[in-house]
Design an enzyme around this catalytic site. Structure first.
Site: not given
Length: 294
Positions: A50, A209-210, A212
């Protein structure tokens, strides 16, 4: 920390806290860590890659300001993906590495990054076509004996891949994509396998994961329409309904909320108190699939 206290709260996903998202300062890391702890959210999900291998150390810098914080939280991290970045000049291509040497070296680096003597949970990040289960098990057993990791699991593994590894070592978690928009784990045996082996499933991207945020998604209208009606019935928000839908499954799905907003994490925590009725669960399933069950 007992297992039940972990299961009742969501996991704070830290992928976007650093370079790959918000670019938090040390102060901002501390503020969100503190806010999570104040709201009973104690597990933090990382991976060595990350932020191009920077987020673990940034999170660790925040912890080092108040060393007593470490005993209040649970650190989860992953290894096994090798990315091409300037700070990993030896990596020629993106690839997987689940050799014992790599797993042990990754754990040692993560311990240094976090400024701790142990990881609460280590996950293998992706299935590796060259994974040797005997070698992985040897590394895991070695790390557990040294007290460097307390628990072990996998991420994105299918049932047959989990079963192979479980012939050689204990697998306690499987983190995979699960949401009302991503139903594969309900259909490919992943969740049944978790129930069979008492593995705790973790859901990454549990709110889609976005997706919506995009009302052009083909299932947006049906899912949101049903979720809105259920939110009214249960007197909560849509996000709480979508997380409660996951909690209803008997495997005990644990959501990993990849957000930089404490409000979203609190919503996910509140969802644990919703007891969704069986027919309401199927209303959302049908809204997602577009078909009645057989």
């Amino acid at each position: 920390m007992n297992q039940s206290s972990v299961i009742k709260a969501p996991i704070a996903g830290c992928m976007r806290w650093g370079k790959w998202g918000a670019g938090f300062s040390t102060k901002e890391y501390r503020q969100l860590i503190d806010a999570c702890l104040e709201n009973g959210i104690r597990s933090f999900d990382h991976a060595d890659i990350y932020g191009d291998y920077t987020t673990e150390a940034e999170f660790g810098d925040a912890l080092k300001e108040v060393p007593s914080l470490r005993s209040s939280l649970r650190i989860i991290t992953k290894c096994g993906i090798q990315m091409v970045t300037p700070n990993r000049a030896s990596h020629q291509i993106k690839s997987y590495n689940t050799s014992a040497a790599h797993i042990i070296a990754s754990v040692d680096q993560s311990l240094k990054n976090f400024g701790t003597d142990h990881l609460d949970l280590l996950l293998i990040h992706r299935p590796d076509p060259l994974l040797n289960p005997i070698e992985v098990a040897g590394a895991v057993d070695h790390l557990k004996q040294q007290g460097k990791i307390l628990q072990f699991g996998v991420s994105n593994f299918l049932p047959h891949q989990v079963d192979m590894l479980m012939n050689y070592t204990s697998v306690e978690y499987n983190q995979t994509e699960i949401s009302i928009l991503q139903l594969a784990a309900f259909l490919n045996g992943t969740l049944e396998n978790c129930v069979k082996h008492k593995i705790i499933p973790m859901a990454w991207a549990p709110l889609g994961g976005g997706a919506f945020d995009d009302d052009t998604h083909p299932r947006f209208r049906s899912i949101m329409g049903t979720a809105t009606l259920l939110a009214s019935k249960y007197e909560c928000g849509v996000n709480e309904i979508l997380i409660a839908w996951l909690h209803t499954h008997p495997s005990g799905i644990l959501p990993v909320i990849g957000t930089t907003k404490i409000e979203r994490l609190i919503q996910a925590k509140n969802a644990a108190s919703i007891q969704m009725e069986r027919e309401d669960w199927f209303k959302l399933w049908i809204a997602s699939t577009g078909e009645d069950v057989a």
